[in-house]
Design an enzyme around this catalytic site. Structure first.
Site, PDB file in Angstrom:
ATOM      1  CG  HIS A 195     -13.645  45.829  -7.143  1.00 49.35           C
ATOM      2  ND1 HIS A 195     -13.019  45.751  -8.355  1.00 49.35           N
ATOM      3  CD2 HIS A 195     -12.669  45.800  -6.210  1.00 49.35           C
ATOM      4  CE1 HIS A 195     -11.714  45.663  -8.150  1.00 49.35           C
ATOM      5  NE2 HIS A 195     -11.485  45.702  -6.863  1.00 49.35           N
ATOM      6  CE  LYS A 623      -3.529  56.269  -8.255  1.00 52.89           C
ATOM      7  NZ  LYS A 623      -3.158  57.649  -8.674  1.00 52.89           N
TER       8      LYS A 623
END
Length: 975
Positions: A195, A623
Site C-alpha cells: 500500500h 477518482k
C-alpha cells in the site's frame, strides 16, 4: 493522555517519595477526574460489569482508554519532563473545550499556542496525540471483542457472525447439507496488498500487539496484585513505543513489505483460520467442510507501476511465504511430540500408525514403546528436509537429521491423518482437537505456499514486450500500429502455432527481459511450491480483448500455456482482466463477450479448470467519476457479467468469480464488508468472492487475532447469506432508472468540480499533504504514475489518502448532493413523488441503503472547519475561496440529500457507537491537523535550493510525517 494538574498538586508530588511519584494523577478522557494515588487503576472483573445501559456497556471501554491515556501521560512526563507534559495537557484541554464544548475562544487560544511552538515542541505534541490515537484504537478493538463475547454468552446473535448467518439460513429452510455443498464449490479469499500509504512500522505494530494482549488479559484478572503487575507490563510497552521512532529513515523496500504482511499470518491467520473452520464443522455436524477460505497476496507479485518488483522479489515472496508456513508446521509437530506421549504398554495403535512409526529414523531406545513420538520425529525430519529444499533454510531443532523431504502437502496430510485415525480408534479422540486437528486444517488451507501470490502488470507493458518479440521474430514490424481487430487476428494465429517467438542471439531490452523473467519464474515456482502458489495473472488497464490475448501469448512463450488454441491448449494461470475506470467498467461485458467468442477460447478455459476471475477497480473508477457513479457502474457491470456467464454456462461448466479491488475509505470502495457483500447484485456472489485488504485497514482488521477471526467470519457469513438467501430478481426497474439518473447528474457535478474547474489540481496540491506524502518513506511504489501534476496521472490511493488528511474526504461523497438535487427537480408535485421513490430505494434496496450508510460515515469523519485551515497554504487566495466555496456548497447539498432520504438530520443516527467514537476522537486529531498545516507552511516557505543546508528541514519534515501517521491512525479507515 495527561490530565490537568493544579499547582498545589504539582508541589505535593514534587515532595513525594519515588514510589508515589510513579503514579501521578492523570486521565486521558474529557471531563474525568484524576485517578486516586492510593489505589491502582484496577477494573472490576468482567463478570461484575453491568450491561443494562449504554453507559454501563461502554464503561469498560472508558476504563481502558483512561488507563492507557494515564500511562501515556506518565511516560511523557518521565521521558520529556514536566514542561512537555503540561504543554500536551494544555493543548488537550483547549481542543476538548473547542470540540466538545463548542468554545470558540478555546479554539483561538489553541491555534495561537500551536503556531508558536518550536520545532522540538511540535514534534513532541504530535507524537503524544498520535500515540493516544494508537492506544485508543487498541481499547476500541478490545471492547468490540468484549461486546461480542457478552452477546454470545446471552445467546444474542449479531449480524455478521457465523451463528447469525446460519440461523437465518436454517430458518429459511436451507439444510446443512446445502450449506456444505455451497462451501464445497466456494472460494472466499481476502487478498493482502502492499500500500502506497501504509504508514505503520512493523516495530510499532509489534509493540502495539503486545499492548493489545495485555489490555485483553485485564478482563481475566481479579486481584489488585494481578492488575498492578499487568499495568507495569503495559507501561513497559508504552515506554518502548515512546522510545521507538514512528518513521522510517529509508524508503520501504518490497522485502520490507513482504515481512510486514507475513507478520499477520504469524499473529492471526495461521491459528485463527483453523478455528473458524472448527466453528463451521460444529455448526454443520456430519458434514465435510472443504478448504474454501484461502488467503491471497499481492506483495512481491504486483508490478503495476512499481519497478522495484522483479523476478527476484517474486522468488523472495514465495520463499518467505513457504518458510513461514513450514516453520509453523514444524513447531506444531514438535509440540505434538510432547503431547502424544502414548505408550504401547497402555494403548494400542492402528497398523498404519505402527508402520509410520517403524519408517521413522528415530531409534532412541527411550521412545521405542512410544509410536506417536517416533512417527512425529520422523515426520519432523522429513518436513525439515522440505524446508531446506524449498527455502534453503534450516529447522531450529533436530532429533534426527533432515531427510526424505515431503514432495507435497498431501503427503504430510496423509501422515497426519494416520495419526488422527489411530487416536480415534483407541479412545484418544480428546487429544485430536487441541493441536492435531488445527494442524491438519492449516496444512489443507496453507499448503507449502501459505498464500496464493497474484501477478499483476499494466497492459501497456505487455504490449511493449509483445512488440519486441514480434519485431525480432520478423512476424510484425510495428504491432502497436495495428488496429484492435488486426491485433486479435494476429494473436489468435500465434496462439494456434507451436513455435516460440524468441530468437536465440537477438537483443531484447532490459524491460522486455524483465517481463519475460517474471513468466519464467512463475513456471519454475509452480513446480516448486505447488498449484495453489500462483493462480492469477491480473492485467491492469484492460481496455480490449487484445490485452488478454497478449498475456496468453507471453504465457505460451514460457510454457505456462501449452498446446494450441485450436487444439488442446491448457493454461496454468487464470488471466484476470482488471476494469478500473468508468469507461472500462462500461466496456467490461463487451470485452469479455468478445474474448469468449474467439474460436477455442471457452474450451481452453474449461480445460484449464473452468474458472474466470474478473477484477473490478473501485479506486480509479471513483477518482474518474465520483462515488455514486463508481458504485453504480460497478453494480451495472456485475449484473451484465453475470448475465453473460449465465449464457456461457449453457455451453459448458464455467465459474465466474468477481475480485473486488476495495480499499479502506468509502472513496475506494471501503465500508463494512458484511453490508458490502450483501449489497452485491443478485447472482454475483454465488459462493465466490475475492477482495483486497489494504492500508491501515489490514492492521485494524487483522493485527488482533480475535478481531481478525471475527472479520474473516464476517466474510464467510456474508458470502453464505448473499449466496443462499439473496433474492434472484434484480431491483425494480424504477429503482434502476432512478439510480441511472442520479449517476448521470452526480457524474456531471463531480467531473465539473474536479476536472473542469480551472486551478483545481493546484488547489489539491496546495491544500493537502500530497507532496509530502510522496516524500514519506511509506511504500515501495511511487505516488504518481507519471511526473506530472495532472489528476489523471495521480494514483487513486494517495489521492484519497490526501483528502482524508485534510479532512475534506472529498472522494467519499462529492457529486451525490448535486445528483439528488438534479433528480428531484423544482416542481413540487414531481419532487415529492421522486423523494418518495428515493425513500423506498433506501428502505428496500441493499445497494442504495449501504451506499447512503457509507456516505453518512464519511461525512461524519469530514470536518470543513478544520479543512478551512489548509486554505492558508494556497497562494492564490481568490482561487482558494472559489474552489473551497464550491466544495462547501456540494458538501451541504450532500448532507441535505441524505437527511431528506433517511429522515435523519444528524450524522450516524443509525450507528451511535461509531458516532460516540468519532466525537471523542476528534479532540485528539484536531491538534494534529492544526500542526500539520503549520509545519507544511514552514516547510514550503524554505526555498527548494536552500533546503539541503537549512537546519530546520529535518525536524519540520519529521513533524509533517508524524502528523500524517497520527491522523491516519485516528481516522482508521484511510487506506
Amino acid at each position: 493522555m495527561p490530565a490537568s494538574t493544579n499547582s498545589s498538586a504539582s508541589k505535593s508530588r514534587a515532595k513525594a517519595p519515588a514510589k508515589a511519584r510513579a503514579k501521578p494523577a492523570a486521565t486521558p478522557a474529557p471531563n474525568t477526574r484524576p485517578a486516586s494515588k492510593t489505589k491502582p487503576a484496577a477494573k472490576s472483573a468482567a463478570g461484575t460489569r453491568s450491561i443494562r445501559t449504554i453507559k454501563d456497556k461502554n464503561q469498560p471501554l472508558m476504563d481502558d482508554i483512561r488507563l492507557l491515556g494515564r500511562i501515556l501521560g506518565e511516560v511523557i512526563r518521565e521521558q520529556e519532563g514536566r514542561e512537555a507534559y503540561e504543554l500536551v495537557e494544555r493543548v488537550r484541554q483547549l481542543s476538548v473545550a473547542f470540540r466538545l464544548k463548542r468554545d470558540a475562544q478555546a479554539g483561538k487560544q489553541m491555534d495561537k499556542l500551536l503556531k508558536g511552538l518550536s520545532g522540538e515542541q511540535t514534534v513532541s505534541v504530535i507524537r503524544a496525540f498520535s500515540y493516544f490515537s494508537h492506544l485508543a484504537n487498541i481499547a476500541e478493538d478490545r471492547h468490540h471483542v468484549r461486546r461480542r463475547e457478552v452477546h454470545e454468552r446471552e445467546g444474542s446473535l449479531q449480524p455478521g457472525s457465523l451463528g447469525y448467518a446460519l440461523e437465518r439460513l436454517f430458518d429459511a429452510g436451507v439444510r446443512p447439507a446445502e450449506v456444505a455443498k455451497t462451501l464445497a464449490h466456494g472460494f472466499v479469499s481476502p487478498v493482502l496488498t502492499a500500500h502506497p500509504t501504509e504508514v505503520q512500522r512493523k516495530s510499532i505494530l509489534d509493540a502495539e500487539r503486545a499492548v493489545a494482549e495485555l489490555v485483553g488479559a485485564r478482563d481475566r484478572l481479579h486481584t489488585e496484585r494481578e492488575l498492578a503487575a499487568n499495568e507495569l507490563l503495559i507501561r513497559a510497552r508504552v515506554t518502548q513505543l515512546w522510545q521507538t521512532r514512528m518513521l522510517r529513515y529509508s524508503k520501504l523496500t518490497v522485502a520490507d513489505e513482504i515481512e510486514n504482511a507475513l507478520s499477520y499470518y504469524h499473529a492471526t491467520f495461521l491459528r485463527e483460520i483453523p478455528k473458524l473452520y472448527t466453528e463451521l464443522e460444529e455448526a454443520l455436524p456430519g458434514e465435510d467442510v472443504p478448504p474454501f477460505l484461502r488467503m491471497g497476496q499481492w506483495i512481491g507479485g504486483d508490478r503495476d507501476g512499481n519497478p522495484n518488483v522483479t523476478a527476484d522479489t517474486m522468488r523472495l515472496a514465495l520463499r518467505r511465504q513457504s518458510e513461514l508456513a513450514l516453520r509453523h508446521y514444524l513447531t506444531e509437530l514438535h509440540e505434538l511430540g510432547a503431547e502424544l506421549s502414548i505408550s504401547l504398554r497402555l494403548a494400542g495403535v492402528t497398523p498404519a500408525m505402527q508402520a509410520l512409526a517403524e519408517r521413522s529414523p528415530d531409534q532412541n531406545e527411550h521412545r521405542m514403546d512410544e509410536p506417536y513420538r517416533r512417527a512425529l520425529t520422523g515426520m519432523y525430519a522429513r518436513l525439515a528436509a522440505t524446508l531446506e529444499s524449498l527455502t534453503g533454510t534450516e529447522a531450529l531443532r533436530h532429533a534426527v537429521a533432515p531427510q526424505d523431504p515431503y514432495l507435497s502437502p498431501e503427503e504430510l496430510l496423509a501422515d497426519l491423518r494416520v495419526i488422527q485415525d489411530s487416536l480415534e480408534s483407541h479412545h484418544a479422540h480428546a487429544l485430536i482437537a487441541p493441536r492435531l486437528k488445527p494442524l491438519i486444517r492449516a496444512v489443507q488451507v496453507f499448503g507449502f505456499h501459505l498464500a496464493t501470490l497474484d501477478l499483476r502488470q499494466s497492459s501497456d507493458q505487455h504490449e511493449l514486450t509483445v512488440v519486441e518479440l514480434l519485431k525480432n521474430a520478423r512476424v510484425c514490424d510495428d504491432y502497436s500500429a495495428l488496429g484492435e481487430q488486426e491485433r486479435r487476428a494476429l494473436l489468435v494465429d500465434l496462439l494456434n502455432q507451436t513455435r516460440p517467438l524468441r530468437v536465440l542471439g537477438a537483443e531484447y531490452s532490459e524491460r522486455a527481459l524483465g517481463e519475460l523473467a517474471i513468466f519464467e519464474t512463475a513456471r519454475e515456482s509452480l513446480k516448486r511450491f505447488g498449484r495453489e502458489a500462483l493462480r492469477h495473472y491480473i492485467i491492469s488497464h484492460t481496455e480490449d480483448v487484445s490485452d488478454l490475448l497478449e498475456v496468453q501469448l507471453l504465457l505460451k512463450e514460457v510454457g505456462l500455456l501449452r498446446g494450441t488454441l485450436d487444439g488442446d491448449a491448457v493454461s496454468d494461470l487464470i488471466v484476470v482482466p482488471l476494469f478500473e475506470t468508468i469507461a472500462d467498467l462500461r466496456n467490461a461485458p463487451g470485452i469479455m463477450r468478445g474474448f469468449y467468442e474467439l474460436p477455442g477460447m471457452a474450451a481452453l478455459v474449461r480445460r484449464s479448470g473452468g474458472e474466470q476471475d474478473i477484477m473490478l477497480g473501485y479506486s480509479d473508477s471513483n477518482k474518474d467519476g465520483g462515488v455514486f457513479t463508481s458504485s453504480w457502474e460497478l453494480y451495472r457491470a456485475e449484473i451484465a457479467l453475470v448475465q453473460l456467464f449465465d449464457e456461457l454456462r449453457q455451453q459448458g461448466p464455467l465459474t465466474l468469480r468477481l475480485f473486488h479491488g476495495r480499499g479502506g475509505t468509502v472513496g475506494r470502495g471501503g465500508g463494512p464488508s458484511y453490508q458490502a457483500i450483501l449489497a452485491q447484485p443478485p447472482g454475483t456472489v454465488n459462493g465466490q468472492i475475492r477482495l483486497t485488504e489494504q492500508g491501515e485497514v489490514i492492521n485494524s482488521k487483522y493485527a488482533n487475532p480475535e478481531i481478525g477471526r471475527r472479520n474473516l467470519e464476517t466474510l464467510v457469513a456474508a458470502t453464505l447469506e448473499a449466496t443462499l438467501l439473496h433474492p434472484t430478481k434484480t431491483a425494480p426497474q424504477a429503482f434502476m432508472t432512478a439510480a441511472q439518473a442520479l449517476s448521470d447528474a452526480s457524474f456531471a457535478a463531480y467531473r465539473g468540480l474536479v476536472y473542469d474547474t480551472p486551478g483545481f489540481a493546484d488547489f489539491f496540491f496546495a491544500t493537502t499533504p500530497i507532496r509530502e506524502i510522496a516524500e514519506l518513506n511509506i511504500g515501495s511504489r511511487p505516488a504518481s504514475r507519471k511526473a506530472t501534476r495532472a489528476i489523471e496521472d495521480l494514483r487513486a490511493i494517495p489521492w484519497g489518502f490526501s483528502w482524508g488528511q485534510s479532512r475534506i474526504t472529498l472522494p467519499g461523497w462529492c457529486g451525490f448532493g448535486s445528483g439528488v438535487q438534479d433528480f428531484l427537480g423544482k416542481d413540487k408535485a414531481g419532487r415529492d413523488e421522486k423523494l418518495t421513490l428515493l425513500k423506498r430505494m433506501h428502505k428496500q434496496w441493499p445497494f442504495f441503503k449501504t451506499l447512503l450508510s457509507n456516505l453518512d460515515m464519511v461525512l461524519a469523519k469530514a470536518d470543513l472547519d478544520i479543512a478551512r485551515r489548509y486554505l492558508e497554504l494556497v497562494e492564490d487566495k481568490r482561487l482558494a475561496k472559489k474552489i473551497f466555496g464550491a466544495i462547501e456548497a456540494e458538501f451541504a447539498r450532500t448532507e441535505e440529500a441524505i437527511a431528506l432520504i433517511t429522515g435523519e438530520s444528524g450524522r450516524l443516527a443509525a450507528n451511535p457507537a461509531l458516532a460516540r467514537s468519532i466525537e471523542h476522537r476528534f479532540p485528539y486529531i484536531d491538534p494534529l491537523n492544526h500542526l500539520q498545516v503549520e509545519l507544511m507552511r514552514r516547510y514550503r516557505a524554505i526555498p527548494a535550493e536552500k533546503r539541503a543546508e537549512d537546519p530546520r528541514l529535518e525536524r519540520v519534515q519529521r513533524g509533517i510525517h508524524l502528523s500524517i501517521n497520527g491522523i491516519a491512525a485516528g481516522l482508521r479507515n484511510t487506506g
